[in-house]
Motif scaffolding. Structure first.
Motif, mmCIF file in Angstrom:
data_model
loop_
_atom_site.group_PDB
_atom_site.id
_atom_site.type_symbol
_atom_site.label_atom_id
_atom_site.label_comp_id
_atom_site.label_asym_id
_atom_site.label_seq_id
_atom_site.Cartn_x
_atom_site.Cartn_y
_atom_site.Cartn_z
ATOM 1 N N ARG A 46 0.905 -0.931 -0.491
ATOM 2 C CA ARG A 46 0.262 -0.237 -0.209
ATOM 3 C C ARG A 46 0.085 1.645 0.153
ATOM 4 N NH1 ARG A 46 -2.581 2.366 4.338
ATOM 5 N NH2 ARG A 46 -2.482 0.895 5.505
ATOM 6 N N ALA A 47 2.004 1.191 0.892
ATOM 7 C CA ALA A 47 2.875 2.623 0.951
ATOM 8 C C ALA A 47 3.178 2.726 -0.687
ATOM 9 C CB ALA A 47 3.881 2.475 2.271
ATOM 10 N N LEU A 48 3.759 1.314 -0.836
ATOM 11 C CA LEU A 48 4.765 1.530 -2.369
ATOM 12 C C LEU A 48 3.610 2.206 -3.630
ATOM 13 C CD1 LEU A 48 6.775 -2.079 -2.403
ATOM 14 C CD2 LEU A 48 8.235 0.977 -2.621
ATOM 15 N N LYS A 49 2.422 1.420 -3.660
ATOM 16 C CA LYS A 49 1.203 2.118 -4.251
ATOM 17 C C LYS A 49 0.931 3.855 -4.015
ATOM 18 C CE LYS A 49 -0.201 -2.356 -5.377
ATOM 19 N NZ LYS A 49 -1.136 -3.840 -5.773
ATOM 20 N N GLU A 50 0.877 3.987 -2.746
ATOM 21 C CA GLU A 50 0.187 5.565 -2.389
ATOM 22 C C GLU A 50 1.379 6.247 -3.162
ATOM 23 O OE1 GLU A 50 -1.949 5.779 0.729
ATOM 24 O OE2 GLU A 50 -2.286 3.776 1.021
ATOM 25 N N SER A 51 3.041 6.079 -2.931
ATOM 26 C CA SER A 51 3.867 6.975 -2.858
ATOM 27 C C SER A 51 4.671 6.743 -4.275
ATOM 28 C CB SER A 51 4.481 6.291 -1.630
ATOM 29 O OG SER A 51 5.239 5.346 -2.018
ATOM 30 N N SER A 52 4.002 5.890 -4.980
ATOM 31 C CA SER A 52 4.768 5.834 -6.285
ATOM 32 C C SER A 52 6.758 5.572 -6.027
ATOM 33 C CB SER A 52 4.630 6.957 -7.082
ATOM 34 O OG SER A 52 3.096 6.932 -7.565
ATOM 35 N N THR A 129 11.725 1.705 5.940
ATOM 36 C CA THR A 129 11.480 0.431 6.795
ATOM 37 C C THR A 129 12.097 -0.068 8.351
ATOM 38 O OG1 THR A 129 12.707 -1.633 5.380
ATOM 39 C CG2 THR A 129 10.185 -0.697 5.041
ATOM 40 N N LEU A 130 11.439 0.020 8.911
ATOM 41 C CA LEU A 130 12.723 -0.241 10.650
ATOM 42 C C LEU A 130 11.860 -0.879 10.745
ATOM 43 C CD1 LEU A 130 12.515 2.995 9.951
ATOM 44 C CD2 LEU A 130 13.945 2.938 11.790
ATOM 45 N N VAL A 131 11.974 -2.804 11.097
ATOM 46 C CA VAL A 131 11.278 -3.491 11.685
ATOM 47 C C VAL A 131 11.778 -4.423 12.423
ATOM 48 C CG1 VAL A 131 10.648 -6.421 10.730
ATOM 49 C CG2 VAL A 131 11.136 -4.078 8.851
ATOM 50 N N SER A 132 10.646 -3.685 13.693
ATOM 51 C CA SER A 132 11.915 -4.474 15.141
ATOM 52 C C SER A 132 12.550 -3.458 15.366
ATOM 53 C CB SER A 132 11.653 -6.102 15.052
ATOM 54 O OG SER A 132 10.643 -6.440 14.808
ATOM 55 N N SER A 152 11.864 15.336 3.828
ATOM 56 C CA SER A 152 12.235 14.501 2.406
ATOM 57 C C SER A 152 11.000 14.113 1.296
ATOM 58 C CB SER A 152 13.917 13.364 2.827
ATOM 59 O OG SER A 152 12.879 12.935 2.874
ATOM 60 N N ARG A 153 9.826 14.036 1.962
ATOM 61 C CA ARG A 153 9.205 13.196 1.220
ATOM 62 C C ARG A 153 8.981 11.801 1.012
ATOM 63 N NH1 ARG A 153 6.142 16.906 3.729
ATOM 64 N NH2 ARG A 153 5.348 18.935 2.126
ATOM 65 N N GLN A 154 9.607 11.212 1.829
ATOM 66 C CA GLN A 154 9.805 10.096 1.204
ATOM 67 C C GLN A 154 8.843 8.753 2.522
ATOM 68 O OE1 GLN A 154 11.797 9.173 -1.370
ATOM 69 N NE2 GLN A 154 12.305 10.974 -1.287
ATOM 70 N N PRO A 155 8.009 7.644 1.698
ATOM 71 C CA PRO A 155 7.454 6.933 2.557
ATOM 72 C C PRO A 155 8.706 6.232 3.325
ATOM 73 C CG PRO A 155 7.350 5.951 0.432
ATOM 74 C CD PRO A 155 8.900 7.565 0.410
ATOM 75 N N ILE A 156 7.321 5.906 4.945
ATOM 76 C CA ILE A 156 8.215 5.387 5.796
ATOM 77 C C ILE A 156 7.715 4.466 6.457
ATOM 78 C CG2 ILE A 156 7.920 7.073 7.822
ATOM 79 C CD1 ILE A 156 10.687 6.346 9.125
ATOM 80 N N CYS A 157 7.724 3.443 6.738
ATOM 81 C CA CYS A 157 7.338 2.599 7.797
ATOM 82 C C CYS A 157 7.229 1.705 9.061
ATOM 83 C CB CYS A 157 6.501 0.815 6.940
ATOM 84 S SG CYS A 157 5.830 -0.236 7.455
ATOM 85 N N ILE A 158 7.130 1.660 9.971
ATOM 86 C CA ILE A 158 8.089 1.399 11.424
ATOM 87 C C ILE A 158 6.464 0.355 11.690
ATOM 88 C CG2 ILE A 158 8.205 1.928 13.452
ATOM 89 C CD1 ILE A 158 8.140 4.627 12.122
ATOM 90 N N PHE A 159 8.000 -0.712 12.233
ATOM 91 C CA PHE A 159 6.945 -2.312 12.456
ATOM 92 C C PHE A 159 7.474 -2.851 13.609
ATOM 93 C CE2 PHE A 159 5.772 -6.898 12.157
ATOM 94 C CZ PHE A 159 4.199 -6.957 11.890
ATOM 95 N N GLY A 257 4.056 6.477 6.954
ATOM 96 C CA GLY A 257 4.264 7.717 6.803
ATOM 97 C C GLY A 257 4.111 8.043 4.869
ATOM 98 N N ILE A 258 3.532 8.616 5.277
ATOM 99 C CA ILE A 258 3.382 8.795 3.034
ATOM 100 C C ILE A 258 3.022 9.798 2.886
ATOM 101 C CG2 ILE A 258 1.961 7.723 1.234
ATOM 102 C CD1 ILE A 258 1.370 5.218 3.137
ATOM 103 N N PRO A 259 4.088 10.422 1.960
ATOM 104 C CA PRO A 259 3.447 11.647 1.164
ATOM 105 C C PRO A 259 2.993 12.038 0.213
ATOM 106 C CG PRO A 259 5.491 10.107 0.013
ATOM 107 C CD PRO A 259 5.326 9.995 1.131
#
Length: 267
Positions: A46-52, A129-132, A152-159, A257-259
């Motif tokens: 989802r994050a990849l698609k929404e942020s292209s 990405t920051l996984v655990s 920097s308008r970069q997507p991020i995923c924390i899990f 976080g999604i730009p």
């Protein structure tokens, strides 16, 4: 904040590399047992698609965590066949890096020079990405990571798979559980080395370290309320934040976080 910032052995530069590798292999095994790869793949798709975006930059990678499995699942999804993965760490795992970088035609690479997740350069464009691993950061460092992604308008995923739902003063109760878990899951770790077996079952150094770091990880994990504090003042018309809990074999916390506007388009 509810979290308690105790020390983890793996955070120290003097901690033996071979021991860190043994422990990170166990963490990969825990992720596989909990089914983290499927849940992460859905979030990241989802994050990849929404942020292209077409590139993932994994921070604090260790032995790779579940991200190698996650990338396989992503590349099977329509439109995400060309997504690449770059693994990074402050203390790069030399053994994992050699193995990964030796694969011809692979869309995965492991950067062998140290990368500090709180001091990112322009080379880290893509979905971070920051996984655990987010719990390793003190609040000021954690805030810098979030601010950097938004600026920097970069997507991020924390899990996170750690569970900080218990009263804070009971953090130590996870010690015996984690010690026993290490004994049970070691045969499932890959690769299982003679050293890992010796220092698990004959001289239980690995279970002791794993038990301590696992219990401290729980105490360090940012709760949803803690994340609200970190996010205070962030979010604007060009960037949005989303947090939540994913159910399954264990409840996991995530933050996306999604730009909503690409970098360089102005505020």
């Amino acid at each position: 904040m509810k979290r308690i910032h105790l020390f983890e052995l793996e955070d120290f530069s003097w901690f033996p590399g071979w021991l860190r590798s043994c422990m990170t292999r166990l963490i990969v095994t825990v992720h596989r047992t909990l089914g983290s790869s499927d849940e992460l793949a859905e979030l990241l798709a989802r994050a990849l698609k929404e942020s292209s975006s077409a590139r993932i930059v994994d921070l604090c990678s260790g032995s790779g965590g579940p991200m190698l499995d996650v990338l396989e699942r992503l590349n099977e999804k329509p439109g995400l066949e060309g997504v690449t993965l770059t693994l990074t760490d402050l203390y790069p795992n030399a053994e994992a890096a050699r193995s990964i970088n030796a694969r011809e035609g692979s869309n995965v690479s492991y950067r062998t020079s140290p990368v500090d997740a709180t001091e990112l350069s322009g080379e880290t464009a893509g979905l971070r990405t920051l996984v655990s691993s987010f719990h390793h950061m003190r609040p000021e460092g954690a805030r810098k990571i979030l601010e950097s992604a938004q600026k920097s308008r970069q997507p991020i995923c924390i899990f996170e798979i750690s569970d900080n739902s218990f009263p804070a003063f009971l953090w130590w109760t996870a010690l015996p559980v984690n010690f026993l878990m290490c004994l049970l899951i070691t045969p499932l770790a890959r690769p299982v080395t003679a050293r890992q077996l010796v220092f698990t079952y004959l001289l239980p150094i690995i279970p002791l370290c794993f038990a301590w770091d696992g219990a401290v990880s729980n105490a360090r994990t940012y709760t949803l309320g803690d994340l609200d504090e970190l996010l205070r003042g962030l979010g604007d018309e060009g960037y949005r934040w989303e947090k939540g809990v994913i159910g399954g074999r264990m409840k996991k916390i995530y933050l996306l976080g999604i730009p909503t506007r690409p970098a360089g388009s102005g505020d």
